[in-house]
Motif scaffolding. Structure first.
Motif: not given
Length: 305
Positions: A161-180
């Motif tokens: 698991t890395l620290s980064s962000k899901p894509p802009p289209y993801s509903p979790f863009r502003g709240a990253p999850r482990p596994g994104d």
């Protein structure tokens, strides 16, 4: 074990189709000493015939044409791509899945539950493929244990698991999850040699640095040289870290982190944005890479481990 870099650029490729930054304009004009690059993806094989495709870029068809070993022609319809593994759900890493729709059997697809949810709903590629070849999904669990990809028994894999962000289209863009976003450790069972791959990386933690120190090769995020690279060029109002990428330069940047690794670790940057000055082979930034013993990935590069 062999890894082949199919594409070494960030999203949009180099030159980017609509970009007239100094790098893109210079490459088109022939005034810049640099290589054109397609969007990032790699493939790994243990036997030279069956491959694990890691990320499926929009440039996948071109990359297959440039890599004859991905078309071994063992039957009338054939491919060397035995399975696909996704590191994240970014458009430049998943759109190429649509190019594999002519398969006769469901496509083996490995990804975390978070990535599978994004490409099942927000950008429903798996739903689209269900009307063509279909998908045989295998959820990746980031629990430190080794796993294998279907049809590729000679390759041992481990997700991190890395620290980064899901894509802009993801509903979790502003709240990253482990596994994104994950990093991938690939081990050669015959020799114990390990390669770590992470094209999207926002932070190098002490645990991650210790993991990288145990590898023969690290192939990591080289997207931006500075945190404000896109802002200074007037191309975006977002900094590199806002987009989930650790810049190379500056205190605590990627070069600082790589310098902390043992001398025997081979260090390679991949996922290079078209604005990054390291693409210019005559730039002082490229000279700094060479001085620090850091390589720049290019399309067609092969790494044995």
């Amino acid at each position: 074990m062999l890894l082949r870099v199919l594409g070494s650029s960030a999203g949009g490729g180099f030159p980017q189709w609509n970009c007239n930054c100094p790098n893109c304009a210079g490459l088109r004009a022939g005034s810049l000493r640099a290589r054109a690059r397609t969007q990032s993806s790699v493939a790994v094989t243990a036997d030279g015939q069956d491959w694990l495709l890691v990320n499926a870029s929009p440039d996948l068809l071109t990359q297959i044409q440039q890599t004859p070993t991905l078309q071994p022609a063992r039957s009338l319809r054939d491919s060397g791509i035995a399975a696909v593994l996704l590191m994240d759900a970014q458009i430049d890493h998943v759109t190429g899945l649509l190019m594999l729709r002519e398969r006769k059997t469901p496509l083996p697809l490995l990804a975390t539950p978070e990535v599978l949810s994004d490409i099942g709903a927000g950008f429903p590629i798996t739903q689209i493929l269900s009307h063509y070849c279909g998908v045989a999904a295998q959820a990746i669990v980031c629990d430190g244990r080794s796993f294998a990809a279907p049809g590729l028994p000679g390759i041992a894999l481990q997700a991190v698991t890395l620290s980064s962000k899901p894509p802009p289209y993801s509903p979790f863009r502003g709240a990253p999850r482990p596994g994104d976003n994950i990093g991938l450790m690939v081990t050669n069972p015959a020799t114990g040699a390990r390669l770590f791959y992470a094209p999207g990386l926002a932070e190098v933690t002490p645990d991650l640095l210790a993991l990288m120190a145990r590898c023969s090769v690290v192939l990591v995020d080289g997207t931006f040289w500075t945190n404000d690279e896109m802002q200074r060029l007037g191309l975006s109002n977002k900094a590199a870290l806002d987009m989930g990428h650790l810049p190379q330069s500056g205190a605590g940047g990627m070069l600082d982190q790589l310098a902390r690794l043992p001398a025997g670790v081979r260090k390679v940057l991949i996922h290079i944005n078209n604005t990054n000055p390291i693409l210019n082979e005559d730039s002082p930034e490229r000279a700094e890479l060479a001085a620090q013993g850091v390589e720049l990935a290019f399309d067609g590069m092969e790494i044995e481990f």
